[in-house]
Design an enzyme around this catalytic site. Structure first.
Site, short mmCIF file in Angstrom:
data_model
loop_
_atom_site.label_atom_id
_atom_site.label_comp_id
_atom_site.label_asym_id
_atom_site.label_seq_id
_atom_site.Cartn_x
_atom_site.Cartn_y
_atom_site.Cartn_z
N CYS A 91 23.21 53.53 47.09
CA CYS A 91 22.63 53.99 48.35
C CYS A 91 21.19 53.51 48.53
O CYS A 91 20.64 53.59 49.61
CB CYS A 91 22.68 55.52 48.45
SG CYS A 91 21.70 56.32 47.17
N CYS A 137 23.57 62.49 44.49
CA CYS A 137 22.15 62.70 44.80
C CYS A 137 21.54 63.68 43.78
O CYS A 137 20.39 63.52 43.37
CB CYS A 137 21.98 63.25 46.21
SG CYS A 137 23.03 62.46 47.43
FE1 FES Z 1 21.60 58.33 47.76
FE2 FES Z 1 21.68 60.81 48.39
S1 FES Z 1 22.69 59.21 49.41
S2 FES Z 1 20.63 59.94 46.77
#
Ligand code: FES
Length: 152
Positions: free
Chosen positions: A36, A106
């Site tokens: 991400c 996360c």
């Molecule tokens: Fe990457 Fe939350 S989407 S840490």
């Protein structure tokens, strides 16, 4: 797709605790999630008795990353450094009354950031410390490597 966040997540996202930088930190850790692209930096000020006197974070990431860093810093502040190493992403998620399944990673970032900062503290003090390592999904690598990974 709408995502369900608990009130606690929303509260910590809107008003995160312990945001910022500690200039004279003696443990700093930075971790990122390649998928991400989110980055979390954790600063620890640990006193001579091994107590985490202050902790701050900077998170360049999603709402869950901010909320998990916020609550993780609350959970380790004032605690002995060894206790910070036992913080798991599961405990963080529980403290937030849950996270959507796709957001669990996360919370792993928050756990890893704390451990990376502690590892940096140990390194500065010359205390041997193994972990966290990439293969671990949290909770391990606290004091040794007896769970089968090879040391780099
Ligand atoms: Fe990457 Fe939350 S989407 S840490």
């Amino acid at each position: 797709m709408a995502m369900e966040y608990s009130e606690k997540v929303m509260e910590h996202f809107a008003h995160p605790h312990n945001v910022g930088v500690i200039e004279d930190a003696n443990g700093v850790g930075e971790v990122g999630n390649a998928k991400c692209g989110d980055i979390m930096r954790m600063y620890l000020k640990i006193n001579d008795d091994g107590i985490i006197e202050d902790v701050k974070f900077q998170t360049f990431g999603c709402a869950s990353a901010i909320a998990t860093s916020s609550i993780a810093t609350d959970m380790i502040k004032g605690k002995p450094v060894e206790e910070a190493l036992t913080l798991t992403n599961k405990a963080v998620v529980e403290a937030l009354d849950g996270l959507p399944a796709v957001k669990i990673h996360c919370s792993v970032l928050a756990e890893q950031a704390v451990k990376a900062a502690v590892a940096d503290y140990y390194k500065r003090k010359g205390i041997p410390y193994a972990g966290p390592c990439d293969d671990c999904d949290g909770g391990c690598c606290v004091h040794d490597h007896d769970h089968g990974h090879e040391e780099d």
